[in-house]
Design a protein around this motif. Structure first.
Motif, mmCIF file in Angstrom:
data_model
loop_
_atom_site.group_PDB
_atom_site.id
_atom_site.type_symbol
_atom_site.label_atom_id
_atom_site.label_comp_id
_atom_site.label_asym_id
_atom_site.label_seq_id
_atom_site.Cartn_x
_atom_site.Cartn_y
_atom_site.Cartn_z
ATOM 1 N N TRP A 104 0.830 -1.206 0.000
ATOM 2 C CA TRP A 104 0.000 0.000 0.000
ATOM 3 C C TRP A 104 0.868 1.261 0.000
ATOM 4 O O TRP A 104 0.541 2.255 -0.647
ATOM 5 N N ASP A 107 1.975 1.851 -3.408
ATOM 6 C CA ASP A 107 0.863 2.365 -4.212
ATOM 7 C C ASP A 107 0.670 3.864 -3.992
ATOM 8 O O ASP A 107 0.414 4.613 -4.942
ATOM 9 N N GLU A 112 -1.038 5.469 -7.265
ATOM 10 C CA GLU A 112 -2.134 4.551 -7.595
ATOM 11 C C GLU A 112 -3.150 4.435 -6.471
ATOM 12 O O GLU A 112 -4.192 3.792 -6.632
ATOM 13 N N LEU A 113 -2.843 5.039 -5.325
ATOM 14 C CA LEU A 113 -3.736 4.996 -4.169
ATOM 15 C C LEU A 113 -3.574 6.294 -3.403
ATOM 16 O O LEU A 113 -2.448 6.776 -3.201
ATOM 17 N N GLU A 117 -7.968 6.833 0.990
ATOM 18 C CA GLU A 117 -8.691 5.652 0.522
ATOM 19 C C GLU A 117 -8.426 4.425 1.396
ATOM 20 O O GLU A 117 -9.142 3.434 1.316
ATOM 21 N N HIS A 503 2.417 -8.412 -3.001
ATOM 22 C CA HIS A 503 1.986 -7.124 -2.441
ATOM 23 C C HIS A 503 3.193 -6.233 -2.150
ATOM 24 O O HIS A 503 3.224 -5.056 -2.529
ATOM 25 N N GLU A 509 -2.495 -2.315 -6.215
ATOM 26 C CA GLU A 509 -3.399 -1.647 -7.140
ATOM 27 C C GLU A 509 -3.021 -1.796 -8.600
ATOM 28 O O GLU A 509 -3.859 -1.671 -9.483
ATOM 29 N N GLY A 516 -3.838 -8.389 -10.011
ATOM 30 C CA GLY A 516 -4.349 -7.741 -11.199
ATOM 31 C C GLY A 516 -4.382 -8.679 -12.398
ATOM 32 O O GLY A 516 -5.233 -8.579 -13.267
#
Length: 596
Positions: A104, A107, A112-113, A117, A503, A509, A516
């Motif tokens: 995360w 991301d 991308e994040l 969020e 991850h 993402e 994906g």
């Protein structure tokens, strides 16, 4: 104790701490370490042990400036122990949630994040700030974040006790109990990149804001809308806690509600009591509850977790009882026992919990010398433990992992109460024997508990859980495996699903991730694997088998071949359907062809 003696002891303590830190830094990890304790040179532990011994002695035996220096020495030594993955140059630590948090963070950095969020962007945002400000890799920035978020626990626990009691003895004991790091239980709370656990160490900051608000009766310096500076302090600290992890925020709301409930009852039933003079917590409880509700109800991840927890309560054989039985049987098979594991992991916590619980009972029965003002705070915390315990029971039935997270929060409050309790216990003992004698007994008692507490701050084979050290070789192996593997061929591990590394390396993402690309990952079937049926060990299809040094250590050395044996692993070398495609000191990947 003479001033010169104390100065000399503190000087030796700080010198030993410095030597320990430098020695640890000079001996970085060069390969996977199953135990940071065993892998760290013995000289480091000798230096840290000397520093902690002197810290305990000066914290309990001195007052004023010398006691403060003793507490600082102990806090810095414990922080150094917590910092060992950073000091010893770990690439990363954590193979579960920690890798997802790393993803995360990637991301967010990659755009991308957006931070908001995530329901708990605090750890990731602080890690990103350290990454850019310090010019260090994201993996290292997150390891440093763990240390930064840990420090408030050591600082604010004794500050809370000082505000509650004002007695140096209680402050000293509270500091030492905080060094035991009791909120970490290595079942569901961990010393690592784990936002729920990281949030636990910020809880004392919010509790300190509660105590500061309740202890200040002045109406001067009022802010607009009738707010006081201390109310603002409560809201600001609660917001920080909320963005680190909402689960610990709801526990704070419950504690605030318990305090408000005691105040409401006191205003209805009592005519003369310190609680009547304290500002009420009614508005704060409502505001904190509203913060939590607005933040969480808008997040789908929280709603899903809440529904799963409720379902778990009503599903047969889902709960801590079944899980404990299963783990007890597994321990018995490898020569261990739940009783042995409990002693190693929870004996110190159990003793502290009993001491704190009996003290609360003694306060309610009027059997202590605590003044009424301080007793009101003990009552607040003691009553707060009741609804927190009920939440624990609900989790225990439905989602055992959540139950042990709840235990982590409960032990934040017990740590605070234990400082006051131990001061009264050994203060009473000084009336039976001499004060130096009581101090010596206290030092031996808390010193023994301190050793137990610090021995389980990190996972290790001692608790049948090898350390989750992630090396450069392991990252490199997974990166090559994901990059060069056939797109539609799944990756499988030995008792460990490789998707977490996807991850950590690629985020969650992007389209280049396994998620994906909708490529499956999973674990090989141990029965088929042990029977030598490597081709049929993963759904009877072609797959990549990942074997790391961590897997071998866990399955062979720690679990003593309970699921996978050394013989079956060695059989891969001569298996015609197994082709080794990637290999380094820490990582091997085989392309396994199905027998169809």
């Amino acid at each position: 104790m003479k001033r010169a003696t104390v100065n000399g002891a503190l000087a030796v303590g700080f010198f030993a701490l410095a030597i320990g830190v430098l020695f640890a830094r000079a001996n970085p990890a060069t390969a996977y370490e199953a135990s940071v304790y065993a892998a760290t040179p013995g000289g480091v532990w000798v230096a840290f042990a000397l520093a902690l011994s002197l810290a305990v002695a000066t914290t309990l035996g001195c007052r004023g400036r010398f006691q403060t220096l003793g507490m600082a020495l102990g806090a810095l030594t414990v922080t150094s122990i917590v910092s060992l993955p950073v000091l010893r140059n770990y690439r990363f630590s954590g193979m579960g949630d920690a890798l997802t948090h790393l993803g995360w963070t990637r991301d967010i950095v990659g755009g991308e994040l957006l931070p908001h969020e995530l329901i708990y962007p605090g750890v990731h945002s602080l890690g990103i700030a350290l990454h850019f400000l310090g010019g260090i890799p994201l993996e290292r920035a997150l390891l440093v974040t763990v240390v930064v978020l840990f420090l408030p626990f050591l600082i604010f626990v004794p500050l809370i006790v000082r505000d509650v009691t004002g007695t140096p003895a209680a402050v000293g004991f509270a500091a030492i109990v905080s060094w035991m790091v009791l909120p970490v239980n290595n079942v569901a709370t961990h010393m690592g990149i784990h936002s729920n656990s990281n949030a636990l160490f910020l809880v004392p900051v919010v509790v300190f804001a509660f105590v500061a608000y309740l202890g200040r009766r002045s109406t001067i310096e009022r802010l607009p809308f009738g707010l006081s500076p201390f109310s603002v302090l409560i809201y600001l600290t609660a917001i920080v806690l909320l963005v680190v992890h909402p689960q610990q925020m709801i526990n704070v709301v419950v504690l605030a509600g318990a305090i408000a409930g005691v105040q409401l009852l006191a205003h209805r039933r009592l005519d003369d009591h310190p609680v009547l003079e304290q500002p009420t917590m009614y508005a704060q409880t409502v505001v904190l509850g509203s913060m939590f509700t607005v933040w969480t109800m808008a997040n789908e991840r929280f709603r899903t977790a809440f529904v799963n927890m409720i379902e778990g309560v009503f599903i047969e054989d889902v709960g801590a009882g079944a899980e404990v039985d299963q783990r007890g049987a597994s321990l018995a098979e490898i020569g261990g026992s739940l009783a042995e594991l409990f002693v190693v992991m929870f004996l110190d916590a159990a003793i502290i919990g009993i001491v704190a619980g009996l003290f609360v009972l003694a306060v309610w029965l009027g059997r202590t010398s605590l003044d009424r003002e301080a007793a009101s705070f003990v009552t607040y915390f003691g009553i707060g433990l009741i609804p927190l315990g009920v939440i624990f029971l609900v989790y225990f039935v439905g989602t055992p992992t959540m139950a042990f997270r709840q235990v982590g929060f409960i032990y934040v409050l017990l740590t605070i109460l234990a400082g006051i309790a131990l001061a009264h216990l050994f203060g009473g003992l000084s009336g039976v024997i001499t004060r130096p004698g009581a101090t010596t007994v206290a030092a031996v008692f808390v010193g023994a508990l301190l050793v137990l507490g610090l021995a389980t701050v990190y996972a290790s084979p001692l608790i049948y859980s090898p350390g989750q050290h992630v090396t450069d070789q392991k990252f490199s192996g997974y990166e090559s495996g994901f990059e060069h593997g056939v797109d539609d061929r799944p990756h499988a591990g030995l008792g460990y699903d490789p998707y977490r590394y996807d991850h950590g390396l690629h985020g969650l993402e992007g389209e280049e991730t396994l998620s994906g690309a909708t490529v499956a990952t999973g674990e090989v079937d141990p029965e088929a694997f042990e029977a030598g049926n490597y081709s049929g060990a993963y759904h009877g299809i072609d797959y990549y088998l990942v074997v790391t040094e961590y897997d071998v250590t866990r399955e062979v050395d720690v679990y003593q071949e309970l699921h996978y044996s050394e013989e079956s692993l060695a059989g891969l070398q001569g298996e015609p359907t197994a082709d080794k495609v990637i290999s380094n000191d820490e990582f091997e990947m085989y392309a396994i062809a199905s027998d169809e």
